[in-house]
Design an enzyme around this catalytic site. Structure first.
Site, mmCIF file in Angstrom:
data_model
loop_
_atom_site.group_PDB
_atom_site.id
_atom_site.type_symbol
_atom_site.label_atom_id
_atom_site.label_comp_id
_atom_site.label_asym_id
_atom_site.label_seq_id
_atom_site.Cartn_x
_atom_site.Cartn_y
_atom_site.Cartn_z
ATOM 1 N N LYS A 121 77.620 157.341 -3.373
ATOM 2 C CA LYS A 121 76.388 157.278 -2.392
ATOM 3 C C LYS A 121 75.503 155.973 -2.762
ATOM 4 C CE LYS A 121 77.940 161.323 -1.616
ATOM 5 N NZ LYS A 121 79.072 161.834 -0.812
ATOM 6 N N ASN B 270 76.337 155.815 3.316
ATOM 7 C CA ASN B 270 75.466 156.370 2.185
ATOM 8 C C ASN B 270 75.360 155.338 1.300
ATOM 9 O OD1 ASN B 270 75.732 159.307 3.055
ATOM 10 N ND2 ASN B 270 77.797 159.344 2.159
ATOM 11 N N HIS C 155 72.663 162.980 -3.684
ATOM 12 C CA HIS C 155 72.004 161.965 -2.678
ATOM 13 C C HIS C 155 70.480 161.803 -3.139
ATOM 14 C CE1 HIS C 155 74.961 162.382 0.746
ATOM 15 N NE2 HIS C 155 75.075 163.575 0.058
ATOM 16 N N GLU D 206 71.262 171.814 -4.165
ATOM 17 C CA GLU D 206 71.364 170.114 -4.207
ATOM 18 C C GLU D 206 69.716 169.651 -4.201
ATOM 19 O OE1 GLU D 206 73.612 168.546 -0.560
ATOM 20 O OE2 GLU D 206 74.607 170.465 -0.836
ATOM 21 N N ASP E 276 73.323 169.695 -7.897
ATOM 22 C CA ASP E 276 74.019 168.480 -7.566
ATOM 23 C C ASP E 276 72.885 167.289 -6.832
ATOM 24 O OD1 ASP E 276 75.349 166.476 -5.811
ATOM 25 O OD2 ASP E 276 76.556 168.302 -5.266
ATOM 26 N N SER F 262 72.641 167.156 1.685
ATOM 27 C CA SER F 262 73.424 166.089 2.352
ATOM 28 C C SER F 262 73.373 166.166 3.881
ATOM 29 C CB SER F 262 74.947 166.320 1.798
ATOM 30 O OG SER F 262 75.444 167.387 2.371
HETATM 31 C C1 LIG Z 1 75.911 167.112 -2.059
HETATM 32 C C2 LIG Z 1 77.284 166.367 -2.362
HETATM 33 N N1 LIG Z 1 77.946 166.909 -3.430
HETATM 34 C C3 LIG Z 1 79.262 166.276 -3.701
HETATM 35 C C4 LIG Z 1 79.782 165.417 -2.826
HETATM 36 C C5 LIG Z 1 81.100 164.622 -2.932
HETATM 37 O O1 LIG Z 1 80.990 163.524 -3.740
HETATM 38 P P1 LIG Z 1 82.355 162.431 -3.438
HETATM 39 O O2 LIG Z 1 82.019 161.770 -2.112
HETATM 40 O O3 LIG Z 1 82.143 161.511 -4.638
HETATM 41 O O4 LIG Z 1 83.450 163.196 -3.662
HETATM 42 C C6 LIG Z 1 79.043 165.039 -1.437
HETATM 43 C C7 LIG Z 1 79.851 164.068 -0.466
HETATM 44 O O5 LIG Z 1 79.559 164.147 0.507
HETATM 45 C C8 LIG Z 1 77.656 165.481 -1.553
HETATM 46 O O6 LIG Z 1 77.194 165.123 -0.198
#
Ligand SMILES: Cc1ncc(COP(=O)(O)O)c(C=O)c1O
Length: 397
Positions: A235, A36, A204, A172, A201, A176
């Site tokens: 990421k 990432n 990405h 999101e 969220d 992801s």
């Molecule tokens: C959309 C999304 N939110 C949250 C996370 C979690 O983040 P972290 O890797 O900082 O725990 C991820 C990680 O894979 C993600 O893809």
């Protein structure tokens, strides 16, 4: 040491039988199409050095936080970083968590209350699902990126739900696993007109989209209409941690009720300094070439690679196998765990680091290769990868 209970061993065996057993491997030095680290920040020497300077300049030479932020673990770097993040992301305030997982679990386990409802996109990240699972609100999923379906569910909830119950909607900005995005302005409009609280969220999107990489909410100027945003630093930012962006009162609430914030040791100061250095570097790499602060315009290299990858998909007649995406994440659908694993292995033998995403991480029939593009991938590497995939398309079905 005593052995694992038999029923758990059986669960492991079932995973193995389904070709879905997860195990840890060490990275090999292959061409990176899996991390990432979209902008190469995780291995950027300038950021590493700048983080050291930030600590030295403040005479802050500690290795660890020493405690939870509510006890001995808070410090000036945290305060400075949260101010920087709030300014950069045009938010009233920011609250740093130890990871995106912690931020999502902390938020969704504590903010929605009994009588409230959480509506989540069908492909939402596991951390959000886990948080919702710990909370007391009802929850329903809406079809992936489907606003009509969302509106229908909102109407149903308003008819049947607790009259003063809040409705939270979460999605999101870049998914992801699929790499696609919702229509954020339209989604915001739906939420505003239906009095729902929208949470986005941006894991990405941060670093890649928006002014100086501030994310897609800022790209569309939606900050004020949102209830909260989650930005993560593991990421494109290339380090570790996350922040929830929102109002002063939301921050006060989370500090008091988000258990994943309260009951854990704070981040080591070096992590905080690295995030500060990475954010400073974001404005350098997003600056057009020719102006004072420009480095190599890394952000532009990534955008060009995304464009060129999509163009090559067309040229090589591969679009039918890929989920449409304008982000750094591209997915080639290879239904069936065994086939997806075999193709990834073949690609690795050709020097391309591509990982299979298997069920149950994705629904059965949606197994895939997840291809992450980076600013540092070269044209011939991307082309080589797609040609290697093309050779194997007869094995997909
Ligand atoms: C959309 C999304 N939110 C949250 C996370 C979690 O983040 P972290 O890797 O900082 O725990 C991820 C990680 O894979 C993600 O893809």
């Amino acid at each position: 040491m005593t052995d694992l209970p038999k029923k758990l061993k059986l669960k492991l065996k079932k995973r193995q039988d389904n070709n879905a057993l997860r195990s840890l491997t060490l990275p090999e030095s292959l061409i990176d199409f899996s991390s990432n680290d979209y902008l190469g920040f995780a291995r950027g020497p300038q950021i590493y050095e700048a983080a050291g300077q930030i600590m030295a300049k403040r005479n802050f030479l500690h290795n660890g936080a020493t405690g939870s932020r509510l006890l001995s673990g808070n410090n000036g770097l945290y305060m400075e970083l949260e101010e920087l993040l709030a300014g950069f992301h045009n938010s009233e305030v920011a609250l740093v968590f130890n990871s995106g997982y912690d931020a999502n679990v902390g938020f969704f386990a504590s903010v929605p209350q009994r009588g409230d409802t959480v509506l989540f996109d069908g492909l939402i990240h596991a951390s959000i699902r886990d948080g919702i699972g710990l909370g007391l609100a009802k929850s329903y999923k809406f079809k992936h990126n489907d606003l009509e379906n969302l509106e229908a569910i909102i109407r149903r909830c308003r008819k049947t739900g607790t009259p003063d119950g809040e409705i939270f909607v979460v999605t999101e900005s870049v998914f992801s696993m699929d790499g696609d995005s919702p229509d954020l302005p339209a989604l915001t409009q739906v939420c505003t007109s239906n009095h729902c609280r929208l949470v986005i969220d941006e894991a990405h999107a941060v670093g890649v989209f928006g002014p100086n990489g501030a994310g897609l909410a800022q790209e569309y100027g939606l900050e004020d209409a949102l209830f909260a945003r989650i930005v993560t630093f593991g990421k494109a930012i290339g380090c570790h941690g996350a922040a929830i962006l929102g109002s002063e009162t939301l921050k006060a609430y989370l500090v008091n009720f988000a258990r994943s914030f309260i009951y854990t040791t704070g981040l080591p100061p070096h992590s905080l300094a690295t995030i500060m250095a990475a954010y400073d570097h974001l404005s350098v790499i997003h600056t057009p070439i020719g102006s004072d602060r420009s480095g190599r315009n890394t952000a532009l290299s990534l955008r060009k690679n995304i464009e060129s990858f999509n163009q090559n998909l067309k040229t090589l007649n591969l679009t039918q196998f890929f989920i449409p995406s304008q982000s750094a994440i591209h997915c080639c659908l290879v239904p069936n765990n065994e086939r997806a694993k075999r193709l990834a292995q073949n690609l690795r033998e050709s020097n391309f680091d591509v990982r299979p995403i298997l069920s149950p991480t994705v629904p059965k029939g949606m197994e895939r290769l997840r291809i992450c593009l980076h600013s540092y991938n070269r044209e011939e590497e991307m082309n080589g990868l797609l040609k290697a995939i093309q050779k194997h398309t007869p094995d997909f079905a």
